[in-house]
Each structure stands twice: as C-alpha cells, then as structure tokens.
Design a protein around this motif. Structure first.
Motif, short mmCIF file in Angstrom:
data_model
loop_
_atom_site.label_atom_id
_atom_site.label_comp_id
_atom_site.label_asym_id
_atom_site.label_seq_id
_atom_site.Cartn_x
_atom_site.Cartn_y
_atom_site.Cartn_z
N GLN A 53 0.85 -1.19 0.00
CA GLN A 53 0.00 0.00 0.00
C GLN A 53 0.89 1.24 0.00
O GLN A 53 1.71 1.42 0.89
CB GLN A 53 -0.84 -0.04 1.28
CG GLN A 53 -1.85 1.01 1.43
CD GLN A 53 -3.15 0.62 0.76
OE1 GLN A 53 -3.61 -0.50 0.88
NE2 GLN A 53 -3.73 1.55 0.05
N ALA A 54 0.73 2.12 -0.99
CA ALA A 54 1.53 3.35 -1.07
C ALA A 54 1.39 4.19 0.19
O ALA A 54 2.36 4.79 0.67
CB ALA A 54 1.12 4.17 -2.29
N GLU A 55 0.20 4.24 0.74
CA GLU A 55 -0.06 5.05 1.92
C GLU A 55 0.69 4.55 3.15
O GLU A 55 0.82 5.27 4.14
CB GLU A 55 -1.58 5.10 2.20
CG GLU A 55 -2.37 5.88 1.16
CD GLU A 55 -2.71 5.09 -0.11
OE1 GLU A 55 -3.37 5.67 -0.97
OE2 GLU A 55 -2.31 3.91 -0.23
N HIS A 56 1.21 3.32 3.10
CA HIS A 56 1.96 2.78 4.23
C HIS A 56 3.44 3.17 4.19
O HIS A 56 4.11 3.09 5.22
CB HIS A 56 1.84 1.26 4.28
CG HIS A 56 0.48 0.81 4.73
ND1 HIS A 56 0.26 -0.42 5.29
CD2 HIS A 56 -0.72 1.42 4.70
CE1 HIS A 56 -1.02 -0.55 5.59
NE2 HIS A 56 -1.64 0.55 5.23
N ALA A 61 8.35 4.66 7.12
CA ALA A 61 9.46 5.60 7.26
C ALA A 61 9.43 6.25 8.64
O ALA A 61 10.47 6.34 9.32
CB ALA A 61 9.40 6.66 6.15
N ALA A 62 8.27 6.71 9.07
CA ALA A 62 8.16 7.37 10.38
C ALA A 62 8.54 6.41 11.51
O ALA A 62 9.28 6.79 12.42
CB ALA A 62 6.74 7.90 10.58
N SER A 81 -1.94 2.64 -4.70
CA SER A 81 -2.50 3.72 -3.89
C SER A 81 -4.01 3.82 -4.13
O SER A 81 -4.53 3.32 -5.12
CB SER A 81 -1.84 5.05 -4.23
OG SER A 81 -2.14 5.43 -5.56
N GLY A 82 -4.69 4.47 -3.19
CA GLY A 82 -6.08 4.85 -3.40
C GLY A 82 -7.14 3.83 -3.07
O GLY A 82 -8.33 4.11 -3.17
N GLY A 129 2.42 -5.45 3.31
CA GLY A 129 1.70 -5.72 2.07
C GLY A 129 1.17 -7.13 1.98
O GLY A 129 0.98 -7.82 2.99
N TRP A 130 0.95 -7.56 0.74
CA TRP A 130 0.30 -8.85 0.46
C TRP A 130 1.05 -9.62 -0.61
O TRP A 130 1.65 -9.03 -1.51
CB TRP A 130 -1.14 -8.62 -0.01
CG TRP A 130 -2.00 -8.11 1.09
CD1 TRP A 130 -2.27 -6.79 1.38
CD2 TRP A 130 -2.66 -8.88 2.08
NE1 TRP A 130 -3.07 -6.72 2.50
CE2 TRP A 130 -3.32 -7.98 2.93
CE3 TRP A 130 -2.76 -10.24 2.32
CZ2 TRP A 130 -4.08 -8.41 4.02
CZ3 TRP A 130 -3.52 -10.67 3.39
CH2 TRP A 130 -4.17 -9.76 4.23
#
Length: 150
Positions: A53-56, A61-62, A81-82, A129-130
C-alpha cells in the motif's frame, strides 16, 4: 458495505527483482504470467506477486525514523494507492489486464534491517503488504486501475 470502496486504486510503481538479493528494477509495464511478473524471480503459486500500500510507505518511514522510503527498498513488485488492499482480501482483484487474489500477508524479512536500519523489521510489521496468486495473466502498467473483480 464490505464490497464498497470510495473508488478504484492505482498502480503507482512496478519493480522487478531479476535475481535473489539483487536490486529491483523499476519499469513502466510488465506482463504478469501465471508464475509472476516476466523478468522477476517470483515464486509460482501463492507468492507469485507482492504488493504494498503506497499510503503505508510514510508510516514505515516514520516508524523507522527515516525521512522517506523508496519503493525499491521494500522489495515488493507493486505499489498501489487509493484503495485499501486489506479490504480486497478473499476477492479476485483486477490490476490492469490481470486478475489476482491475495493469499497471505507479505511479512518483512530480516534484510529490512540492513536496507533501512535498526528497527525497520518492526516498523514494517503490519505494513508489509500482500502476496498474491495469479488467476488471469495480463499486462500491468503504471497508472492502471485496481478494483475488486468479483
């Protein structure tokens, strides 16, 4: 309710792993075959394709105390994403011209510590991810839609 999504997802990035432990190659398109992306050293079956997932990426990183992470550092084939990938589990998923089904969580490996630094393995837990099996081979391009197929 579980079948409803706010909209389609999008393929943001495609990476091929030419051989085990070698750097990923970013490509604009790849043919998904029954045993994985052409040019990738994927395993046939339930781990033929890996997605994240791009949002992850900013979350990982954080948690790893990094400013950012590039997709190739995480060694997944596709960055999407999305659309929430977890919500697509147990359903056929259309990605461009191909259809896959998520089979298992793509857990981080110990190499993440070397690639991203100490604590990166744990930073990826729950965000790795998957893995997917291929139901219908087809061409996947950056920018392709990602939707529930069934």
């Amino acid at each position: 309710m579980l079948a409803t999504h706010a909209g389609a997802g999008r393929v943001d990035w495609i990476g091929l792993r030419p051989a085990r432990l070698e750097p990923l190659i970013s490509v604009e398109a790849a043919e998904l075959l029954e045993d994985g992306l052409a040019g990738d050293h994927a395993r046939p079956g339930k781990r033929a394709l890996t997605l994240i997932q791009a949002e992850h990426l900013p979350v990982i990183a954080a948690l790893a105390r990094l400013d950012s992470i590039a997709p190739d550092q995480l060694r997944r084939n596709l960055v999407i994403s999305g659309i929430t990938l977890t919500a697509l589990r147990n359903h056929p998923v259309r990605i461009g011209g191909a259809v896959v089904e998520f089979t298992t969580v793509c857990a981080p490996c110990s190499r993440m510590e070397k690639a991203l630094g100490p604590g990166s393995y744990n930073a990826m837990r729950g965000h790795g991810g998957w893995c997917a099996t291929v139901l219908e081979p087809g061409l996947i391009r950056v920018g392709d839609r990602v939707t529930r197929a069934g």
